[in-house]
Design an enzyme around this catalytic site. Structure first.
Site, PDB file in Angstrom:
ATOM      1  N   VAL A  64       0.810  -1.225   0.000  1.00 56.62           N
ATOM      2  CA  VAL A  64       0.000   0.000   0.000  1.00 56.62           C
ATOM      3  C   VAL A  64       0.844   1.276   0.000  1.00 56.62           C
ATOM      4  O   VAL A  64       0.312   2.369  -0.179  1.00 56.62           O
ATOM      5  CB  VAL A  64      -1.016   0.043   1.171  1.00 56.62           C
ATOM      6  CG1 VAL A  64      -1.992  -1.112   1.114  1.00 56.62           C
ATOM      7  CG2 VAL A  64      -0.307   0.111   2.520  1.00 56.62           C
ATOM      8  N   ASN A  90      -6.219  -1.074   7.010  1.00 63.38           N
ATOM      9  CA  ASN A  90      -5.733  -1.768   8.203  1.00 63.38           C
ATOM     10  C   ASN A  90      -4.219  -1.979   8.215  1.00 63.38           C
ATOM     11  O   ASN A  90      -3.612  -2.000   9.278  1.00 63.38           O
ATOM     12  CB  ASN A  90      -6.454  -3.125   8.302  1.00 63.38           C
ATOM     13  CG  ASN A  90      -5.774  -4.071   9.264  1.00 63.38           C
ATOM     14  OD1 ASN A  90      -5.886  -3.930  10.488  1.00 63.38           O
ATOM     15  ND2 ASN A  90      -5.028  -5.034   8.737  1.00 63.38           N
ATOM     16  N   SER A 144      -5.598   3.646  16.760  1.00 63.69           N
ATOM     17  CA  SER A 144      -4.929   3.028  17.910  1.00 63.69           C
ATOM     18  C   SER A 144      -5.284   3.832  19.152  1.00 63.69           C
ATOM     19  O   SER A 144      -5.816   4.945  19.048  1.00 63.69           O
ATOM     20  CB  SER A 144      -3.413   3.081  17.674  1.00 63.69           C
ATOM     21  OG  SER A 144      -2.699   2.787  18.850  1.00 63.69           O
ATOM     22  N   TYR A 159       5.124   6.183  15.211  1.00 65.89           N
ATOM     23  CA  TYR A 159       3.874   5.417  15.274  1.00 65.89           C
ATOM     24  C   TYR A 159       2.757   6.287  15.853  1.00 65.89           C
ATOM     25  O   TYR A 159       1.639   6.318  15.318  1.00 65.89           O
ATOM     26  CB  TYR A 159       4.072   4.145  16.114  1.00 65.89           C
ATOM     27  CG  TYR A 159       2.870   3.224  16.087  1.00 65.89           C
ATOM     28  CD1 TYR A 159       2.633   2.389  15.004  1.00 65.89           C
ATOM     29  CD2 TYR A 159       1.961   3.207  17.146  1.00 65.89           C
ATOM     30  CE1 TYR A 159       1.523   1.554  14.971  1.00 65.89           C
ATOM     31  CE2 TYR A 159       0.850   2.365  17.118  1.00 65.89           C
ATOM     32  CZ  TYR A 159       0.643   1.548  16.029  1.00 65.89           C
ATOM     33  OH  TYR A 159      -0.468   0.718  15.999  1.00 65.89           O
ATOM     34  N   ALA A 161       2.586   9.543  15.852  1.00 63.56           N
ATOM     35  CA  ALA A 161       2.235  10.577  14.868  1.00 63.56           C
ATOM     36  C   ALA A 161       1.369   9.975  13.757  1.00 63.56           C
ATOM     37  O   ALA A 161       0.382  10.586  13.325  1.00 63.56           O
ATOM     38  CB  ALA A 161       3.510  11.184  14.279  1.00 63.56           C
ATOM     39  N   SER A 162       1.719   8.781  13.315  1.00 65.46           N
ATOM     40  CA  SER A 162       0.949   8.168  12.224  1.00 65.46           C
ATOM     41  C   SER A 162      -0.489   7.913  12.657  1.00 65.46           C
ATOM     42  O   SER A 162      -1.428   8.153  11.894  1.00 65.46           O
ATOM     43  CB  SER A 162       1.610   6.869  11.745  1.00 65.46           C
ATOM     44  OG  SER A 162       1.401   5.785  12.635  1.00 65.46           O
ATOM     45  N   ILE A 192      -3.741  -5.767  21.122  1.00 64.62           N
ATOM     46  CA  ILE A 192      -4.401  -6.934  20.534  1.00 64.62           C
ATOM     47  C   ILE A 192      -3.318  -7.964  20.190  1.00 64.62           C
ATOM     48  O   ILE A 192      -2.326  -7.626  19.529  1.00 64.62           O
ATOM     49  CB  ILE A 192      -5.156  -6.542  19.235  1.00 64.62           C
ATOM     50  CG1 ILE A 192      -6.063  -5.312  19.460  1.00 64.62           C
ATOM     51  CG2 ILE A 192      -5.941  -7.736  18.701  1.00 64.62           C
ATOM     52  CD1 ILE A 192      -7.211  -5.511  20.419  1.00 64.62           C
TER      53      ILE A 192
HETATM   54  P1  NAP Z   1      -0.083  -7.823  11.721  1.00 65.35           P
HETATM   55  O1  NAP Z   1      -0.601  -9.061  12.345  1.00 65.35           O
HETATM   56  O2  NAP Z   1       1.386  -7.617  11.606  1.00 65.35           O
HETATM   57  O3  NAP Z   1      -0.759  -7.673  10.278  1.00 65.35           O
HETATM   58  C1  NAP Z   1      -0.431  -6.643   9.400  1.00 65.35           C
HETATM   59  C2  NAP Z   1      -0.436  -7.188   7.994  1.00 65.35           C
HETATM   60  O4  NAP Z   1      -0.121  -6.102   7.101  1.00 65.35           O
HETATM   61  C3  NAP Z   1       0.636  -8.265   7.770  1.00 65.35           C
HETATM   62  O5  NAP Z   1       0.128  -9.330   6.997  1.00 65.35           O
HETATM   63  C4  NAP Z   1       1.713  -7.507   7.016  1.00 65.35           C
HETATM   64  O6  NAP Z   1       2.516  -8.327   6.198  1.00 65.35           O
HETATM   65  C5  NAP Z   1       0.857  -6.572   6.182  1.00 65.35           C
HETATM   66  N1  NAP Z   1       1.646  -5.476   5.624  1.00 65.35           N
HETATM   67  C6  NAP Z   1       2.825  -4.973   6.095  1.00 65.35           C
HETATM   68  N2  NAP Z   1       3.274  -4.016   5.284  1.00 65.35           N
HETATM   69  C7  NAP Z   1       2.361  -3.908   4.271  1.00 65.35           C
HETATM   70  C8  NAP Z   1       2.294  -3.092   3.109  1.00 65.35           C
HETATM   71  N3  NAP Z   1       3.249  -2.184   2.830  1.00 65.35           N
HETATM   72  N4  NAP Z   1       1.219  -3.223   2.292  1.00 65.35           N
HETATM   73  C9  NAP Z   1       0.258  -4.133   2.567  1.00 65.35           C
HETATM   74  N5  NAP Z   1       0.281  -4.941   3.629  1.00 65.35           N
HETATM   75  C10 NAP Z   1       1.327  -4.828   4.492  1.00 65.35           C
HETATM   76  O7  NAP Z   1      -0.602  -6.527  12.500  1.00 65.35           O
HETATM   77  P2  NAP Z   1      -1.975  -6.232  13.296  1.00 65.35           P
HETATM   78  O8  NAP Z   1      -1.662  -6.224  14.726  1.00 65.35           O
HETATM   79  O9  NAP Z   1      -3.092  -7.050  12.770  1.00 65.35           O
HETATM   80  O10 NAP Z   1      -2.174  -4.706  12.889  1.00 65.35           O
HETATM   81  C11 NAP Z   1      -3.156  -4.264  11.960  1.00 65.35           C
HETATM   82  C12 NAP Z   1      -3.411  -2.789  12.200  1.00 65.35           C
HETATM   83  O11 NAP Z   1      -3.868  -2.594  13.538  1.00 65.35           O
HETATM   84  C13 NAP Z   1      -2.180  -1.895  12.057  1.00 65.35           C
HETATM   85  O12 NAP Z   1      -2.556  -0.691  11.434  1.00 65.35           O
HETATM   86  C14 NAP Z   1      -1.765  -1.632  13.489  1.00 65.35           C
HETATM   87  O13 NAP Z   1      -1.072  -0.419  13.635  1.00 65.35           O
HETATM   88  C15 NAP Z   1      -3.118  -1.568  14.150  1.00 65.35           C
HETATM   89  N6  NAP Z   1      -3.081  -1.771  15.593  1.00 65.35           N
HETATM   90  C16 NAP Z   1      -2.658  -2.960  16.104  1.00 65.35           C
HETATM   91  C17 NAP Z   1      -2.641  -3.111  17.486  1.00 65.35           C
HETATM   92  C18 NAP Z   1      -2.192  -4.393  18.122  1.00 65.35           C
HETATM   93  O14 NAP Z   1      -2.039  -4.402  19.346  1.00 65.35           O
HETATM   94  N7  NAP Z   1      -1.992  -5.464  17.385  1.00 65.35           N
HETATM   95  C19 NAP Z   1      -3.027  -2.051  18.309  1.00 65.35           C
HETATM   96  C20 NAP Z   1      -3.441  -0.863  17.742  1.00 65.35           C
HETATM   97  C21 NAP Z   1      -3.465  -0.737  16.375  1.00 65.35           C
HETATM   98  P3  NAP Z   1       3.922  -8.849   6.802  1.00 65.35           P
HETATM   99  O15 NAP Z   1       3.574  -9.666   8.011  1.00 65.35           O
HETATM  100  O16 NAP Z   1       4.521  -9.643   5.701  1.00 65.35           O
HETATM  101  O17 NAP Z   1       4.709  -7.626   7.149  1.00 65.35           O
END
Ligand code: NAP
Length: 255
Positions: A64, A90, A144, A159, A161-162, A192
């Site tokens: 993305v 996401n 977040s 993070y 800031a984003s 999570i």
């Molecule tokens: P995750 O399990 O690491 O999943 C993220 C997915 O996005 C992975 O499959 C990753 O692929 C893929 N990805 C990475 N770079 C990408 C790119 N340039 N284009 C397209 N896809 C890409 O993370 P998650 O915890 O589900 O997080 C999802 C969202 O929730 C994020 O925006 C995160 O900031 C937000 N969030 C998460 C938490 C938490 O505690 N988990 C809390 C607050 C917010 P690779 O694995 O190959 O890199």
């Protein structure tokens, strides 16, 4: 009840964690889902699991951060599948280098995190603007607790800031697109359990406990905890909701 029947939903980062759970939940509610991930195999595996459960899903490799790739895939999806009416931004990464750490590492974090967590949201939203306007669609951005706070537990300014940026973008776009019936909201997950923080969970139980101690519901979250709010924001249940963020953080922000 199929809350998302007749919708076509795109979910970025759908091969893992929260994105995978949302795509699966949307398919369960009758949406046709298009799963995007930089990890093509992970997206394909999730799509296959959805199809095996009776849903309709296609997967596509997408980084993305590439605006051109986002636009090219949007054209392909519109031609092959139809007009997207739900967009879930996401895909995201987190890193925990302090701003005072090695200068080059901090600069790289800033570039990588803003490119993905903020510019990626912009790229995808612009790429799907036409079908979303045509369908009076819905956008769900993943923010977040760091859309409001900077954690005292180690985190990065980039993070924070984003994710502040994601919330600002959500509000601005909701104001601009509301008259056209396009709704734009965000979800603010707390801690999570996903692959994103697997290393932290494995190596720093103290940090995880700090989160849990600060969380009124007394536990970490699971990807499935995000699914209900994500369905709500994409469905007609939230017909008069726009420009807001639904916190799914076990109450973290209240104390
Ligand atoms: P995750 O399990 O690491 O999943 C993220 C997915 O996005 C992975 O499959 C990753 O692929 C893929 N990805 C990475 N770079 C990408 C790119 N340039 N284009 C397209 N896809 C890409 O993370 P998650 O915890 O589900 O997080 C999802 C969202 O929730 C994020 O925006 C995160 O900031 C937000 N969030 C998460 C938490 C938490 O505690 N988990 C809390 C607050 C917010 P690779 O694995 O190959 O890199």
């Amino acid at each position: 009840m199929s809350l998302l029947a007749n919708h076509i939903a795109v979910v970025s980062g759908a091969g893992s964690g929260i994105g995978r759970a949302i795509a699966t939940g949307y398919a369960r509610e009758g949406a046709r889902v298009a799963l995007f991930d930089i990890n093509a195999a992970a997206a394909a595996e999730t799509a296959e699991a959805i199809r095996s459960a009776g849903g309709t899903a296609d997967s596509f490799a997408l980084d993305v951060t590439s605006r051109d790739a986002c636009f090219a895939l949007a054209k392909e999806v519109t031609e092959k599948i139809g007009q997207v009416s739900i967009l879930v931004n996401n895909a995201g990464i987190a890193r925990r280098n302090a701003f005072t750490a090695d200068t080059e590492a901090v600069a790289k974090d800033w570039h990588d995190i803003i490119s993905l967590n903020l510019n990626g949201v912009f790229n995808m939203t612009q790429a799907y603007l036409a079908p979303l306007r045509a369908t009076r669609g819905r956008i769900v951005n993943i923010g977040s607790i760091q859309s409001f706070l900077h954690l005292r537990t180690p985190s990065s300014a980039a993070y924070t800031a984003s994710k502040h940026g994601v919330l600002g973008f959500t509000r601005a776009l909701a104001a601009e697109l509301g008259k056209e019936g396009v709704r734009v909201n965000a979800i603010g997950p707390g801690f999570i359990e996903t692959p994103l923080n697997a290393q932290v969970r494995a190596t720093n139980t103290t940090l995880v406990q700090t989160f849990v101690d600060h969380t009124p519901l007394g536990r970490t979250g699971r990807p499935e905890d995000i699914v209900g709010p994500a369905i709500f924001l994409a469905s007609d249940l939230s017909a008069y909701v726009t420009g807001t963020i639904v916190m799914v953080d076990g109450g973290y922000g209240t104390v």
